[in-house]
Motif scaffolding. Structure first.
Motif, PDB file in Angstrom:
ATOM      1  N   HIS A 118     -35.970 -15.106   2.772  1.00 36.03           N
ATOM      2  CA  HIS A 118     -34.937 -15.319   1.759  1.00 36.03           C
ATOM      3  C   HIS A 118     -33.912 -14.201   1.634  1.00 36.03           C
ATOM      4  O   HIS A 118     -32.752 -14.460   1.356  1.00 36.03           O
TER       5      HIS A 118
ATOM      6  N   GLU B  28     -36.554 -24.084  -5.363  1.00 37.92           N
ATOM      7  CA  GLU B  28     -35.181 -23.597  -5.511  1.00 37.92           C
ATOM      8  C   GLU B  28     -35.157 -22.169  -6.057  1.00 37.92           C
ATOM      9  O   GLU B  28     -36.141 -21.683  -6.606  1.00 37.92           O
ATOM     10  N   ASP B  29     -34.031 -21.496  -5.878  1.00 41.16           N
ATOM     11  CA  ASP B  29     -33.983 -20.088  -6.308  1.00 41.16           C
ATOM     12  C   ASP B  29     -33.265 -19.913  -7.647  1.00 41.16           C
ATOM     13  O   ASP B  29     -33.068 -18.791  -8.083  1.00 41.16           O
ATOM     14  N   LYS B  30     -32.907 -21.019  -8.271  1.00 46.41           N
ATOM     15  CA  LYS B  30     -32.308 -20.957  -9.609  1.00 46.41           C
ATOM     16  C   LYS B  30     -33.184 -21.761 -10.565  1.00 46.41           C
ATOM     17  O   LYS B  30     -33.928 -22.633 -10.133  1.00 46.41           O
TER      18      LYS B  30
ATOM     19  N   ASN C 237     -35.149 -22.480  -0.406  1.00 47.99           N
ATOM     20  CA  ASN C 237     -34.280 -23.034  -1.437  1.00 47.99           C
ATOM     21  C   ASN C 237     -33.176 -23.912  -0.851  1.00 47.99           C
ATOM     22  O   ASN C 237     -32.850 -24.969  -1.393  1.00 47.99           O
ATOM     23  N   HIS C 238     -32.624 -23.509   0.291  1.00 47.42           N
ATOM     24  CA  HIS C 238     -31.555 -24.313   0.887  1.00 47.42           C
ATOM     25  C   HIS C 238     -32.049 -25.664   1.383  1.00 47.42           C
ATOM     26  O   HIS C 238     -31.257 -26.613   1.461  1.00 47.42           O
TER      27      HIS C 238
ATOM     28  N   ASP D 106     -25.979 -15.460 -10.215  1.00 44.46           N
ATOM     29  CA  ASP D 106     -26.450 -14.985  -8.924  1.00 44.46           C
ATOM     30  C   ASP D 106     -27.715 -15.759  -8.486  1.00 44.46           C
ATOM     31  O   ASP D 106     -28.204 -16.662  -9.158  1.00 44.46           O
ATOM     32  N   TYR D 107     -28.268 -15.373  -7.357  1.00 45.60           N
ATOM     33  CA  TYR D 107     -29.465 -16.035  -6.843  1.00 45.60           C
ATOM     34  C   TYR D 107     -30.691 -15.149  -7.076  1.00 45.60           C
ATOM     35  O   TYR D 107     -30.576 -13.952  -7.318  1.00 45.60           O
TER      36      TYR D 107
END
Ligand SMILES: [Fe+2]
Ligand SMILES: [Fe+2]
Length: 434
Positions: free
Chosen positions: A365, A273-275, A223-224, A337-338
């Motif tokens: 992750h 991505e994580d969102k 994700n980053h 949150d993630y």
């Protein structure tokens, strides 16, 4: 955009013809020992990084500090006799870049040993009609082996390094001792990509190590790795897969891989991505939902390929976990949150894992090691790699090692923080018909 065009190359003894005009690195730079840092002559600033390994192709990328073009000399002989020269760049124009140069080596034989060196040609671009190339700067001669069914059945996994160079040096040193055939860098290489020279150092020279000089890396995005103003430039330092590996419907899936590393079918997936895409943090710039769906269609096709379908072992890699049995764990669809795991990817891909007998899914992750054994509801094992960015004695710095020993695939989780083993698991070969 012109990725489908092939690279040009020269056959014959390029060494002989260029010997008089070439200034070799070896003459004025100490030979970089494996796993050790080295000085580089301008404009080279990193060692070569072997990427996108495939049975008939390999990528080589290295960092530069000024405008340059480049090439790779490739031979089956240690002295580069009868070398072929492959140039950086697609189509009619060779590459011109001031951050990194990438060369795609194609037409290779599977399961074969090759020797190579990079050539960097500084370019003084004074104007459209006045372009002044300098003498090529040659690297040391290195080697690699193309994968295939007869190659060693082994891999190592690192993850969540988050541009921490001291931990990358420790991870690279551990990998050097394990000698895997390939290293999977399972996402979150950075915190965010905001500046190009820094991107090159983070990806191509982590911890000033020779992480990928003699064994390739496989990249699965975290994700980053999608964050920062220059994140879209990542293919300049991490090559996308050879376009010929996939059908045209999947041309946008640049980092997905499916190939044989010995007895292991290696499958690379991208959780993104994580969102959720609608999250305000993305400023309307995220569209990972259709991207994940397209990967499901690609995965269904990949798992039907004979070399994958008939593999004794199938291991899939992706960054965000695909499973969490905690009812409070965020599956990636909440604004707060993630994500602890990726429910959308799970729902798309897990049925295919079940159907095709994928034995193991390796994720990351969470910065904390976890192993989820197969259960009545899930036929595949799920492992979460620990941290790649916490210097001992803090955190849990891990390298996951996979190797086929006898008639089993063994997975060992090494804890570099304590020196202990976090877990040791084995998997039976799949039942393959035909
Ligand atoms: Fe991370
Ligand atoms: Fe992450």
């Amino acid at each position: 955009m012109a990725l489908l065009q092939r690279r040009s190359f020269l056959k014959g003894s390029v060494l002989a013809t260029l010997a008089a005009t070439t200034r070799a690195v070896a003459a004025d730079s100490p030979a970089p020992k494996s796993g050790r840092s080295a000085a580089f002559p301008a404009p080279v600033c990193t060692p070569p990084s072997l990427q996108i390994p495939a049975p008939t192709s390999m990528g080589v990328v290295w960092g530069v500090t000024a405008h340059a073009t480049g090439f790779v000399d490739l031979s089956s002989h240690p002295d580069l006799a009868d070398a072929q020269r492959f140039f950086a760049g697609d189509g009619g124009l060779k590459a011109l870049d001031d951050v990194a140069l990438g060369v795609r080596l194609t037409g290779l034989k599977p399961d074969s040993l090759y020797y190579y060196r990079t050539g960097t040609v500084p370019i003084d671009f004074k104007g459209a009609y006045k372009i002044l190339p300098a003498e090529p700067v040659l690297s040391e001669i290195h080697s690699f082996r193309t994968p295939g069914k007869a190659s060693p059945s082994s891999f190592a996994v690192i993850n969540d390094t988050h541009e921490n160079h001291p931990t990358c040096a420790l991870l690279a040193a551990k990998i050097e001792t394990l000698e895997p055939a390939v290293t999977v860098w399972n996402g979150d290489l950075c915190n965010s990509f905001d500046q190009m020279p820094r991107m090159a150092q983070v990806v191509l020279y982590p911890g000033k190590s020779n992480l990928a000089v003699n064994r390739p890396i496989l990249f699965t995005p975290g994700n980053h790795d999608y964050r920062g103003v220059v994140a879209r430039e990542l293919p300049r330092v991490l090559l996308t897969r050879e376009p010929t590996e996939r059908a045209s419907a999947y041309w946008t899936l640049g980092w997905n891989f499916a190939y044989r590393q010995g007895q292991i079918a290696m499958i690379g997936l991208d959780t993104g991505e994580d969102k959720p895409d609608w999250h305000t943090a993305w400023g309307q710039l995220a569209q990972f939902t259709p991207y994940r769906e397209l990967q499901a269609r690609w995965l269904a096709d990949a798992l039907e390929q004979p070399e994958i379908k008939n593999a004794p072992y199938i291991v899939a890699f992706c960054h965000i976990p695909l499973f969490d049995d905690s009812p409070t764990a965020n599956p990636g669809d909440k604004a707060e949150d993630y994500a602890s795991w990726q429910g959308h990817c799970h729902d798309l891909w897990a049925p295919l894992f079940e159907q095709h007998g994928v034995q193991l899914v390796v994720t990351a992750h969470k910065h904390r090691f976890r192993y989820d054994a197969p259960s009545a509801k899930r036929s595949w094992a799920h492992v979460v790699g620990g941290s790649g960015c916490d210097l001992p004695p803090k955190g849990q710095l891990t390298v996951l090692q996979g190797k086929v020993t006898g008639d089993r695939l063994q997975l060992i989780a090494h804890n570099l923080t304590t020196g202990a083993t976090l877990g040791d698991y084995s998997f039976k070969p799949r039942q393959v018909s035909g």
